[in-house]
Design an enzyme around this catalytic site. Structure first.
Site, PDB file in Angstrom:
ATOM      1  N   VAL A 128     -11.539  -6.042   3.000  1.00 44.13           N
ATOM      2  CA  VAL A 128     -11.483  -4.656   2.556  1.00 44.13           C
ATOM      3  C   VAL A 128     -10.167  -4.008   2.985  1.00 44.13           C
ATOM      4  CG1 VAL A 128     -12.537  -2.378   2.815  1.00 44.13           C
ATOM      5  CG2 VAL A 128     -13.978  -4.394   2.512  1.00 44.13           C
ATOM      6  N   GLY A 178       0.481  -0.896   6.069  1.00 45.18           N
ATOM      7  CA  GLY A 178       0.768  -1.988   6.985  1.00 45.18           C
ATOM      8  C   GLY A 178      -0.494  -2.754   7.331  1.00 45.18           C
ATOM      9  N   THR A 232       0.833  -1.198   0.000  1.00 46.65           N
ATOM     10  CA  THR A 232       0.000   0.000   0.000  1.00 46.65           C
ATOM     11  C   THR A 232       0.873   1.255   0.000  1.00 46.65           C
ATOM     12  OG1 THR A 232      -1.607  -1.245   1.280  1.00 46.65           O
ATOM     13  CG2 THR A 232      -1.879   1.129   1.266  1.00 46.65           C
TER      14      THR A 232
HETATM   15  N1  GLY Z   1      -3.012  -1.414   4.762  1.00 46.05           N
HETATM   16  C1  GLY Z   1      -3.552  -2.195   3.718  1.00 46.05           C
HETATM   17  C2  GLY Z   1      -4.334  -3.324   4.171  1.00 46.05           C
HETATM   18  O1  GLY Z   1      -4.124  -3.847   5.260  1.00 46.05           O
HETATM   19  O2  GLY Z   1      -5.200  -3.749   3.476  1.00 46.05           O
END
Ligand code: GLY
Length: 160
Positions: free
Chosen positions: A38, A61, A9
């Site tokens: 999600v 994360g 991400t």
């Molecule tokens: N930070 C992205 C997720 O855990 O989906």
């Protein structure tokens, strides 16, 4: 030839010269995620949050850790109370640790097993970042200067 393929991400918080703020977070880059998961990225207040009067923040994360603390919104609220961006990220991560109760998410010392990183900018253009575990970095880009990488502050130092 070594080939490094960045993944995961990405969060971007931006502050224009006149103090206008904005942010975005990519959809979850988590691999092998369960169908229908999600994550925090698309949840406003969790993976990203921006308040034009205060600042902007976001996360990468372990998304579930961020969701239970509404991480990005919490970081912005800490900045509203006067904390610097880095202090706000650290204070939010302390709450993440407090909210991480399931045994399978904690190590023998009660620390979260997963990592979570937060990034923040306030409307004065001050930036900061912090992660649960040492070793994270974030990029800072300012008009007229080359981009640079900053070490994130952290709560727990990883063993070498
Ligand atoms: N930070 C992205 C997720 O855990 O989906």
């Amino acid at each position: 030839t070594a080939f490094f393929r960045p993944d995961g991400t990405i969060h971007l918080s931006a502050c224009a010269g006149d103090g206008r703020l904005g942010c975005c977070t990519t959809t979850s880059g988590l691999f092998f995620k369960m169908a229908g998961r999600v994550g925090d990225s698309p949840l406003i207040g969790c993976g990203l949050y921006c308040d034009g009067e205060v600042g902007s923040a976001g996360a990468t994360g372990h998304g579930e850790s961020c969701i239970v603390t509404v991480g990005a919104h919490t970081a912005v609220e800490f900045m509203r109370q006067g904390l610097s961006p880095t202090e706000a990220c650290l204070a939010t991560l302390e709450r993440v640790v407090h909210n991480t109760r399931a045994d399978y998410l904690r190590d023998a010392q009660g620390r979260p097993r997963n990592n979570l990183a937060l990034y923040a900018v306030n409307r004065r253009g001050e930036v900061g970042g912090a992660s649960l575990w040492s070793g994270s970095r974030y990029a800072v880009c300012r008009a007229g200067s080359p981009p640079r990488l900053e070490d994130s502050s952290f709560l727990f130092k990883r063993d070498a």
